[in-house]
Structure formats: C-alpha cells, structure tokens
Write an enzyme that holds these catalytic residues in place. Sequence first.
Site, mmCIF file in Angstrom:
data_model
loop_
_atom_site.group_PDB
_atom_site.id
_atom_site.type_symbol
_atom_site.label_atom_id
_atom_site.label_comp_id
_atom_site.label_asym_id
_atom_site.label_seq_id
_atom_site.Cartn_x
_atom_site.Cartn_y
_atom_site.Cartn_z
ATOM 1 N N HIS A 1 -15.511 3.750 8.180
ATOM 2 C CA HIS A 1 -14.368 4.295 9.051
ATOM 3 C C HIS A 1 -14.875 5.293 9.989
ATOM 4 C CE1 HIS A 1 -11.376 2.001 7.122
ATOM 5 N NE2 HIS A 1 -11.325 1.177 7.879
ATOM 6 N N HIS B 1 -18.725 -3.314 9.890
ATOM 7 C CA HIS B 1 -17.357 -3.203 8.765
ATOM 8 C C HIS B 1 -18.661 -3.451 7.433
ATOM 9 C CE1 HIS B 1 -14.447 -1.257 7.061
ATOM 10 N NE2 HIS B 1 -14.099 -2.951 5.882
ATOM 11 N N GLU C 1 0.647 -1.188 0.085
ATOM 12 C CA GLU C 1 -0.332 0.199 -0.327
ATOM 13 C C GLU C 1 0.776 1.415 0.469
ATOM 14 O OE1 GLU C 1 -3.591 0.340 1.915
ATOM 15 O OE2 GLU C 1 -4.085 2.159 1.799
HETATM 16 ZN ZN ZN Z 1 -13.822 -3.106 3.848
#
Ligand code: ZN
Length: 365
Positions: free
Chosen positions: A252, A267, A237
Amino acid sequence: APVITVPVPLGDRAYDIFVGRGLLAGAGPRIAALGARAAIIITDENVGPLYADALAEALQRQGLRATTFAVTPGEATKSYASLEKVCDAVLAAKIERGDLVVALGGGVVGDLAGFAAAVVRRGVRFVQVPTTLLAQVDSSVGGKTGINSRYGKNLVGAFHQPSLVLADTALLDTLPIREMRAGYAEVVKYGLIDDARFFDWCEANWRGVFSGGLERDEAVAQSCRAKAAVVVRDEREDGDRALLNLGHTFGHALERITRYDSARLVHGEGVAIGLCLAFRFSVSLGLCPAADAERVEAHLAATGLPTRLSHVPGGCGSVDDLLDAMAQDKKVKGGALTFILARGIGQSFIAPGIAVEKVRSFLAS
Ligand code: ZN
Ligand code: ADP
C-alpha cells in the site's frame, strides 16, 4: 468442463463460489435459482463489450428482465460520483429488494456495484461475476464493498456478502498479461500465509495458471477456499482476517508513493514487492530462514512480477518517504506498526508493535 464449488458457510448469509471454464454461458440457471425477477448488470466499458451481452442473454433465457449499465474503467471510478450513477441506474431499472445487482468486472466494478447494492433500498442482493484474476481470488469473496474518498482508498463502504460468485476462468483469456500477473501475486500470498504445500504447487504449476489450463481453475478454487476460511473465522477483520494483509503494508505504501498511477504500479505489483519485503524483513529480524525469502523472490520474479523497490518505475523516493507512506496506513498506531511477518513459507503471523525504527533500519540496509 468440470465446475468446482467452494462453499462460504456464513450462517444465514451462506453462499457458493463456482469456479470453472465457460461458466458464463450456463450462468442463467444458477442465477435464476436465487429467485429474482430482474437483474441489472453493472460492468465497465472494457468488459461490457466482451461479455455483458452473453450474460444478459443467459439471464433472459431464464425469464429474468436484464439490463446493463457500464462505468468508466479504472480506480478513479470507485467514487461518490459513480456511486450516485450506479444507484440511480439500479433504481431506474426498477430493481426491487428481491432482485439482483450483478457485478461483471474486476475489483473496481465489484466494490462499486456491491456497495451500491448494499445501500440502494437499504440492501438488494448481489452476484459477483469477477473478470480479473485479482477479483476471482480476492475481492469478489468476503463481502467488503466500497469506494475511495479524498482521505484514502476504501474508506467508505459496507460489508455486504454476495448471494453467489461465478468465477468463469475463461474470461481471463482476454485479461492483459500485466493484470494477470498482478492477480497472481495474491494467489501466491495464500501459500505464503499458511499453506506451504500450495506454494510448492504454485512453483510447479504457475505456467498452467497463466496459459489457462485446469491449473488455473485449481489455483482460483484453492485461493477462494483459503480466503473463505479466513472470512468465515473473522468476517469483519477483528482478528485473523488481518493475515490477508501479508505484503500489503509495504504494498500500500508503494501504491501511495506512485500516486495510484496504474501506469507505474498496479495493486498486485505492489503486493509482489511487498511480499518480498515482508519476507526479507522477517529474515532481518532473525525470524525466517534466508532461503525461504529467496524462494519467494525467485518464484515471483519467474512470472515476471517486480520484487524489489528498485523495480518501481520512477523510483519510490527515500526511506523517509516510504515510512511516511506507511504511517498513513490505517494499521499504524502510536509509533509502532502492525506487520504480517513470517517464520517461513506458510508460517505467517500478525506482529503488532513493530517499532518504526526497526523498519527504518531494514529499509536503509
Ligand atoms: Zn491485495
Ligand atoms: P482489479 O480487479 O485489479 O481491481 P480493475 O477492475 O481495475 O481491476 O480491472 C483492471 C483492468 O482490466 C480494467 O481496465 C478492466 O476494464 C480490465 N478488465 C477486467 N476484466 C477484463 C477481462 N476479462 N478482459 C479484458 N480486460 C478486463
């Protein structure tokens, strides 16, 4: 039943993902081919009673010594305390460097067992047998492992690629519908990132994904191909892998606001709302046709997923609460946020330097 193989060509750590209905029963030879003498199955107390014995027996039939260790289900288990328990269980089972840790469960078990495998004896090999849709299409692929700390989620961990991923789509038959939907938000995400044809396919075929037809295998395999391609380009990443965060900056923040209380939001539900917000935000910035944002919302809503801030049980506070929650995200730097925005379905891009004020006026609108 047909088995789909998705290769993950990561040089000397290359591995295969196998996707198919009923793979678990025939898992023995595939796992034994890795050449281990022993394996410990790490699972949780929901999944263990359903599937651990079948997996242990499949391994024993190949002459492997197999034991099982079950942790408490739920995100709270991604902790230092459980890491210690899992590491001790691995050592007590006399798992050596060439042996295997087998993660049988959802993302919680995969992240925790994978991290234990990364650190015990400075690294033992591990196999992922993901049992949630989310884990099959996302967390079991790519080598991110870890636990949560008091400072935030997934802040302590390691990159440790699995040696094999076995995604048996029949295991999802026992998954609660809410978990199924939540994982499906991540499937749709791959279409939205860079594959408009796959999004079209999802609109036409989602019922088969939920009911367990061949469409489910196809959706899992296509998601794994998409994730594998990103991971191979950018394993750690530093760049492109950030595209996988589409819908996650908002998502998030919503998870944080609802205090990671799975009774309120899991989530994937945060991601579903986050995907809709990312598209509507892109529309409000003049980047994306409104019709595309409407299609995204209509599709997610059709499957029963939440799509709006007003769908968050217990509410999500004020605009400032949301901005504060976003500011705690690790993707925030100096008054500006990095967002994943879209010029349309399948046309997402990394947009650094989005001023907080622009987000504020969008959320207030
Ligand atoms: Zn995810
Ligand atoms: P995620 O993959 O979404 O991170 P978790 O690991 O927290 O999810 O799993 C979600 C919940 O579903 C947990 O309570 C877990 O025990 C349960 N679970 C996982 N896989 C299955 C399955 N195949 N059948 C029934 N319940 C499952």
